[in-house]
Design a protein around this motif. Sequence first.
Motif, mmCIF file in Angstrom:
data_model
loop_
_atom_site.group_PDB
_atom_site.id
_atom_site.type_symbol
_atom_site.label_atom_id
_atom_site.label_comp_id
_atom_site.label_asym_id
_atom_site.label_seq_id
_atom_site.Cartn_x
_atom_site.Cartn_y
_atom_site.Cartn_z
ATOM 1 N N GLY A 96 0.899 -1.174 -0.084
ATOM 2 C CA GLY A 96 0.141 -0.200 -0.002
ATOM 3 C C GLY A 96 0.788 1.282 -0.071
ATOM 4 N N LEU A 97 2.308 1.040 0.076
ATOM 5 C CA LEU A 97 2.991 2.189 0.244
ATOM 6 C C LEU A 97 3.091 2.866 -1.235
ATOM 7 N N ALA A 98 3.299 4.281 -1.501
ATOM 8 C CA ALA A 98 3.337 4.912 -2.836
ATOM 9 C C ALA A 98 4.626 6.127 -2.441
ATOM 10 N N PRO A 99 5.153 6.228 -3.505
ATOM 11 C CA PRO A 99 5.183 5.852 -4.880
ATOM 12 C C PRO A 99 6.053 4.451 -5.035
ATOM 13 N N SER A 100 6.123 4.029 -6.125
ATOM 14 C CA SER A 100 6.774 2.758 -6.271
ATOM 15 C C SER A 100 8.258 2.766 -6.112
ATOM 16 N N SER A 101 8.726 4.056 -6.315
ATOM 17 C CA SER A 101 10.116 4.391 -5.976
ATOM 18 C C SER A 101 10.600 4.208 -4.528
ATOM 19 N N LEU A 102 9.546 4.591 -3.736
ATOM 20 C CA LEU A 102 10.006 4.440 -2.100
ATOM 21 C C LEU A 102 9.830 2.990 -2.052
ATOM 22 N N ARG A 103 9.012 2.156 -2.365
ATOM 23 C CA ARG A 103 8.945 0.771 -2.046
ATOM 24 C C ARG A 103 10.429 0.193 -2.637
ATOM 25 N N LYS A 104 10.884 0.639 -3.817
ATOM 26 C CA LYS A 104 12.287 0.036 -4.347
ATOM 27 C C LYS A 104 13.409 0.290 -3.537
ATOM 28 N N THR A 105 13.126 1.595 -2.983
ATOM 29 C CA THR A 105 14.418 1.865 -2.082
ATOM 30 C C THR A 105 14.396 1.060 -0.656
ATOM 31 N N CYS A 106 13.055 1.092 -0.214
ATOM 32 C CA CYS A 106 13.248 0.132 1.015
ATOM 33 C C CYS A 106 13.705 -1.312 0.734
ATOM 34 N N ARG A 107 13.091 -1.886 -0.345
ATOM 35 C CA ARG A 107 13.669 -3.150 -0.552
ATOM 36 C C ARG A 107 15.370 -3.078 -1.052
ATOM 37 N N GLY A 108 15.931 -2.060 -1.626
ATOM 38 C CA GLY A 108 17.003 -2.002 -1.747
ATOM 39 C C GLY A 108 17.842 -1.795 -0.532
ATOM 40 N N ALA A 109 17.239 -1.061 0.271
ATOM 41 C CA ALA A 109 17.979 -0.828 1.766
ATOM 42 C C ALA A 109 17.961 -2.410 2.459
ATOM 43 N N VAL A 110 17.227 -3.025 2.456
ATOM 44 C CA VAL A 110 17.335 -4.604 2.733
ATOM 45 C C VAL A 110 18.263 -5.470 2.303
ATOM 46 N N ARG A 111 18.081 -5.131 0.763
ATOM 47 C CA ARG A 111 19.209 -5.923 0.119
ATOM 48 C C ARG A 111 20.537 -5.529 0.254
ATOM 49 N N TRP A 112 20.710 -4.193 0.344
ATOM 50 C CA TRP A 112 22.062 -3.821 0.776
ATOM 51 C C TRP A 112 22.710 -4.382 2.220
ATOM 52 N N ALA A 113 21.681 -4.320 3.101
ATOM 53 C CA ALA A 113 22.182 -4.987 4.494
ATOM 54 C C ALA A 113 22.421 -6.379 4.335
#
Length: 254
Positions: A84-101
Amino acid sequence: MADDLPLRVLERLRAIDWSDDSAAYEHANSRALLMREYLRRAAGWARAYRAEESWPFFDITEHVAPEVRTPSDVAAELKAVLTGLAPSSLRKTCRGAVRWAVLRGAGGELSGDLPDDPYEPLLLMYERGGGYFVEEFIDLNGAMLRLGTVESNLSARPFRTLGPATLDALDVEGEITYFAKIREGRPRASGPRGIVRRRVDDGRTYDEAFTRDLRWEPTDCLRLHELGHNETDHAGITEIEAAAFIELAVARSA
């Protein structure tokens, strides 16, 4: 433990109130600085891995180490957090932060010449009032930023003072101008004796000094200097320079 890094990021994301508009306005100044620092760091990684077309809101690990995979249980929890979060780029950065970890937890070799953890400024910004929207500008719900280009963000001045006390000290309503009290007989490079700010809010002007008590208090030193009654020189400085002084003062008091 290195294996805990993705879970720590996930817990930080889970704790964010993405609809806290009051926090976004309260922390507008620090959120703007944190977003600028993310854009600068992300630009450095994008240039190094020829990912300029993916910049600014992208999964950096996809370009650094595409073989890295997020553990299935973490990925499932993350999907639930981001629903439910928007925009899609926000979700992408959150996934990116986890993957970076995940990458850092696996001990991946990274170049020492590239910027620090690219996602930390963005995570801090999210924690201080939620996300953003992108149209002609980046709308932080309290501050508006020009996106710029990879090149312009690469040349931006770094903002490395990310401590919570420093960020809090930068957040206040009104238009702010910072000044450094220059040591008599010593060059500016030696560091200021102190800093003051002039804040204009709803047509009223407030002069405040950052004190040894680590808070802003009223001062008349700027007015006295303008009247010729105060020989201490006051040189205009940037928010980032003011933040560096505050961070040092906080460290000295610890």
